[in-house]
Design a protein around this motif. Structure first.
Motif, PDB file in Angstrom:
ATOM      1  N   MET A  73       9.956 -38.212 -11.907  1.00  0.00           N
ATOM      2  CA  MET A  73       9.262 -38.944 -12.950  1.00  0.00           C
ATOM      3  C   MET A  73       7.829 -38.420 -13.073  1.00  0.00           C
ATOM      4  O   MET A  73       7.119 -38.273 -12.084  1.00  0.00           O
ATOM      5  N   GLU A  74       7.394 -38.199 -14.305  1.00  0.00           N
ATOM      6  CA  GLU A  74       6.055 -37.660 -14.558  1.00  0.00           C
ATOM      7  C   GLU A  74       4.999 -38.740 -14.375  1.00  0.00           C
ATOM      8  O   GLU A  74       5.152 -39.863 -14.834  1.00  0.00           O
ATOM      9  N   GLU A  75       3.922 -38.379 -13.681  1.00  0.00           N
ATOM     10  CA  GLU A  75       2.844 -39.327 -13.451  1.00  0.00           C
ATOM     11  C   GLU A  75       1.960 -39.425 -14.697  1.00  0.00           C
ATOM     12  O   GLU A  75       1.588 -38.421 -15.294  1.00  0.00           O
ATOM     13  N   GLU A  76       1.627 -40.653 -15.098  1.00  0.00           N
ATOM     14  CA  GLU A  76       0.797 -40.870 -16.275  1.00  0.00           C
ATOM     15  C   GLU A  76      -0.669 -40.598 -15.945  1.00  0.00           C
ATOM     16  O   GLU A  76      -1.162 -40.989 -14.885  1.00  0.00           O
ATOM     17  N   GLU A  77      -1.363 -39.923 -16.863  1.00  0.00           N
ATOM     18  CA  GLU A  77      -2.791 -39.662 -16.676  1.00  0.00           C
ATOM     19  C   GLU A  77      -3.557 -40.980 -16.697  1.00  0.00           C
ATOM     20  O   GLU A  77      -3.220 -41.884 -17.451  1.00  0.00           O
ATOM     21  N   PRO A  78      -4.633 -41.084 -15.895  1.00  0.00           N
ATOM     22  CA  PRO A  78      -5.395 -42.331 -15.868  1.00  0.00           C
ATOM     23  C   PRO A  78      -6.326 -42.492 -17.083  1.00  0.00           C
ATOM     24  O   PRO A  78      -6.965 -43.523 -17.226  1.00  0.00           O
ATOM     25  N   PHE A  79      -6.372 -41.480 -17.950  1.00  0.00           N
ATOM     26  CA  PHE A  79      -7.247 -41.541 -19.119  1.00  0.00           C
ATOM     27  C   PHE A  79      -6.450 -41.257 -20.375  1.00  0.00           C
ATOM     28  O   PHE A  79      -5.454 -40.546 -20.343  1.00  0.00           O
ATOM     29  N   LYS A  80      -6.914 -41.765 -21.478  1.00  0.00           N
ATOM     30  CA  LYS A  80      -6.309 -41.526 -22.775  1.00  0.00           C
ATOM     31  C   LYS A  80      -7.320 -40.790 -23.639  1.00  0.00           C
ATOM     32  O   LYS A  80      -8.468 -41.205 -23.752  1.00  0.00           O
ATOM     33  N   ARG A  81      -6.922 -39.683 -24.229  1.00  0.00           N
ATOM     34  CA  ARG A  81      -7.796 -38.938 -25.147  1.00  0.00           C
ATOM     35  C   ARG A  81      -7.734 -39.593 -26.521  1.00  0.00           C
ATOM     36  O   ARG A  81      -6.664 -39.952 -26.990  1.00  0.00           O
ATOM     37  N   ILE A  82      -8.913 -39.742 -27.120  1.00  0.00           N
ATOM     38  CA  ILE A  82      -8.978 -40.278 -28.482  1.00  0.00           C
ATOM     39  C   ILE A  82      -9.921 -39.420 -29.313  1.00  0.00           C
ATOM     40  O   ILE A  82     -10.792 -38.738 -28.774  1.00  0.00           O
ATOM     41  N   THR A  83      -9.735 -39.464 -30.616  1.00  0.00           N
ATOM     42  CA  THR A  83     -10.672 -38.833 -31.545  1.00  0.00           C
ATOM     43  C   THR A  83     -11.501 -39.957 -32.136  1.00  0.00           C
ATOM     44  O   THR A  83     -10.968 -40.969 -32.579  1.00  0.00           O
ATOM     45  N   LEU A  84     -12.799 -39.778 -32.113  1.00  0.00           N
ATOM     46  CA  LEU A  84     -13.704 -40.835 -32.545  1.00  0.00           C
ATOM     47  C   LEU A  84     -14.583 -40.342 -33.680  1.00  0.00           C
ATOM     48  O   LEU A  84     -15.217 -39.297 -33.568  1.00  0.00           O
ATOM     49  N   ARG A  85     -14.590 -41.086 -34.774  1.00  0.00           N
ATOM     50  CA  ARG A  85     -15.546 -40.793 -35.849  1.00  0.00           C
ATOM     51  C   ARG A  85     -16.701 -41.760 -35.683  1.00  0.00           C
ATOM     52  O   ARG A  85     -16.513 -42.954 -35.525  1.00  0.00           O
ATOM     53  N   ILE A  86     -17.911 -41.227 -35.706  1.00  0.00           N
ATOM     54  CA  ILE A  86     -19.099 -42.035 -35.437  1.00  0.00           C
ATOM     55  C   ILE A  86     -20.199 -41.627 -36.421  1.00  0.00           C
ATOM     56  O   ILE A  86     -20.367 -40.442 -36.701  1.00  0.00           O
TER      57      ILE A  86
END
Length: 99
Positions: free
Chosen positions: A1-14
């Motif tokens: 089973m693949e281990e889930e990364e502890p972070f999520k990448r997001i694209t942010l418009r600011i």
């Protein structure tokens, strides 16, 4: 089973002006913009206190007054009430009505 990364990448418009403030804050704190965003979001959620202000009718007047005092300090709160039912509540939270 693949281990889930502890972070999520997001694209942010600011907005540009907010980005400039973020850059400045990150530089002053000597860390990355990402770390600045994480620190500020974490602080926001840790500092957040649940309130029932979404429906003021369900919020007892004394609790509402106490919440205002805690948020803004007693020196910034001026209360004028002409309802005798509420006067006992004011006494209970030690708030003096404004003359």
């Amino acid at each position: 089973m693949e281990e889930e990364e502890p972070f999520k990448r997001i694209t942010l418009r600011i907005p540009n002006a907010l980005h400039a403030k973020l850059q400045t804050s990150a530089v002053l704190a000597t860390h990355s913009q990402n770390a600045e965003i994480i620190a500020r979001l974490t602080q926001t959620y840790e500092d957040a206190r649940p309130t029932r202000l979404s429906n003021p009718d369900d919020f007892p007047v004394g609790e509402l007054i106490q919440e205002l005092i805690e948020r803004y300090g007693p020196e910034r709160i001026c209360i004028r009430i002409g309802n005798p039912e509420i006067e006992d509540t004011l006494k209970a939270v030690d708030v003096k009505p404004h003359p």
